[in-house]
Write an enzyme that holds these catalytic residues in place. Structure first.
Site, short mmCIF file in Angstrom:
data_model
loop_
_atom_site.label_atom_id
_atom_site.label_comp_id
_atom_site.label_asym_id
_atom_site.label_seq_id
_atom_site.Cartn_x
_atom_site.Cartn_y
_atom_site.Cartn_z
N HIS A 99 0.83 -1.20 0.00
CA HIS A 99 0.00 0.00 0.00
C HIS A 99 0.88 1.26 0.00
O HIS A 99 2.07 1.19 -0.29
CB HIS A 99 -0.98 -0.03 1.17
CG HIS A 99 -1.68 -1.35 1.28
ND1 HIS A 99 -2.64 -1.78 0.38
CD2 HIS A 99 -1.53 -2.38 2.17
CE1 HIS A 99 -3.05 -2.99 0.71
NE2 HIS A 99 -2.40 -3.38 1.80
N GLU A 136 -1.54 0.39 8.16
CA GLU A 136 -0.70 -0.68 7.58
C GLU A 136 0.36 -0.10 6.66
O GLU A 136 1.51 -0.56 6.65
CB GLU A 136 -1.59 -1.65 6.79
CG GLU A 136 -0.80 -2.78 6.13
CD GLU A 136 -1.66 -3.65 5.23
OE1 GLU A 136 -1.11 -4.60 4.62
OE2 GLU A 136 -2.87 -3.38 5.10
N HIS A 191 3.25 -6.87 4.45
CA HIS A 191 1.88 -6.50 4.75
C HIS A 191 1.57 -6.79 6.22
O HIS A 191 2.37 -7.37 6.95
CB HIS A 191 0.90 -7.30 3.88
CG HIS A 191 0.85 -6.85 2.46
ND1 HIS A 191 -0.03 -5.90 1.99
CD2 HIS A 191 1.59 -7.23 1.38
CE1 HIS A 191 0.17 -5.70 0.70
NE2 HIS A 191 1.15 -6.51 0.30
N GLU A 273 2.45 -11.48 5.70
CA GLU A 273 1.46 -10.83 6.56
C GLU A 273 1.99 -10.95 7.99
O GLU A 273 1.89 -12.01 8.62
CB GLU A 273 0.10 -11.51 6.42
CG GLU A 273 -0.51 -11.42 5.04
CD GLU A 273 -1.19 -10.07 4.77
OE1 GLU A 273 -1.18 -9.21 5.68
OE2 GLU A 273 -1.74 -9.90 3.67
#
Length: 315
Positions: A99, A136, A191, A273
């Site tokens: 992101h 995040e 992430h 993650e």
């Protein structure tokens, strides 16, 4: 990044492994099992930190004046010889901070559709955040920069897909293209998940076998799994985190074929993650700078082990 599909059936733990702990830490037993089963090599690299790989070849106090090859300590190796203090020299690693902090200000751009081979998806998303508002995108950028610092000290050339140097994105197809264009030896997308409270732990997403449209992952499925297993093992070791209790069946691994960053990659690539931002226990870790450094070490060490194994070396 929230989980957008049900997990496939990755490999489960292979048998029981006895682990003795001198400190009563709940994650110790589970972490030890995953570390043993997913390629964490306790005998390698001293204490498992990146400094152990970077310090090989330095003279010990009271040791000989010259190195094993007769050169004075600190002198450059002859042309063509690897530098023992830079074991990743010549390797290219692309680190993808998931992101972008600016995505929230560019909804039209990040909602535009891009082709990921199997179908179309949004260019990008804003990502998730902790209940206290720690984004995040801020987390991933911080961890990615820490990974870069660790790997560069070992001689790797590290490229970030973005470094807070663009207003939004890049889109998921461009993130894959950056790794492809660099002909990266390994690519890792960082992430954190956005699942429900009570869902805890990390998992590593591996590319599934895809051949459709512009996507063909068949050549990278094997090396990407090796990369992911190395990272999972070292992540447990460095952070003390347990593998996800809601994805991967306790393996810390998940295989997906719906992510453009993996589908369009032509180089070994995985997503990590690091935890669930919506769970209070995980969020406490993710918001800790000390823990983020541990996470970066785990990921960087896993990358280094993968590159060493791929080159027939032992870091």
């Amino acid at each position: 990044m929230s989980n957008g599909s049900s997990p496939s059936s990755p490999r489960r733990l292979r048998g029981a492994v006895a682990v003795t702990c001198t400190v009563l830490v709940p994650a110790c037993v589970v972490g030890g099992l995953v570390w043993q089963s997913l390629g964490g090599d306790g005998a390698r690299g001293g204490d498992g930190g990146p400094s152990s790989a970077g310090s090989r070849g330095t003279a010990e106090p009271g040791g000989p004046a010259d190195g094993a090859d007769g050169r004075p300590p600190g002198s450059a190796p002859p042309s063509g010889e690897p530098d023992a203090g830079k074991p990743l020299a010549g390797k290219v690693v692309v680190v993808d901070p998931g992101h972008n902090p600016g995505n929230r200000d560019h909804p039209r751009e990040i909602n535009a559709s891009v082709d990921i081979g199997t179908n179309s998806k949004a260019c990008d998303t804003t990502g998730t955040a902790t209940n206290d508002g720690y984004a995040e995108a801020e987390f991933t950028l911080d961890v990615a920069r820490r990974i870069r610092t660790i790997l560069e000290k070992q001689g790797a050339e590290v490229r970030l897909t973005h470094d807070d140097d663009r207003p939004y994105g890049p889109c998921v197809d461009e993130r894959a293209a950056i790794g492809n264009k660099a002909d990266a030896d390994a690519a890792v997308s960082v992430h954190a998940d956005g699942s429900g409270a009570g869902n805890r732990g990390f998992h590593v997403i591996l590319p599934g076998a895809v051949k459709e449209g512009g996507a063909d992952t068949r050549a990278i499925v094997g090396p990407s799994r090796e990369l992911g297993e190395r990272i999972a093992g070292r992540f447990v070791r460095e952070t003390g985190s347990e593998p996800s209790n809601y994805i991967g069946g306790g393996t810390g691994l998940d295989v997906r074929s719906d992510l453009g960053g993996l589908n369009l990659s032509e180089v070994p690539k995985v997503f990590v993650e690091c935890g669930n931002m919506r769970d209070p226990q995980d969020a406490e870790r993710l918001t800790s700078a000390e823990w983020r450094q541990s996470a970066a070490r785990g990921i960087a060490d896993g990358i280094a082990l993968h590159l060493g194994a791929a080159a027939g070396k032992d870091f």
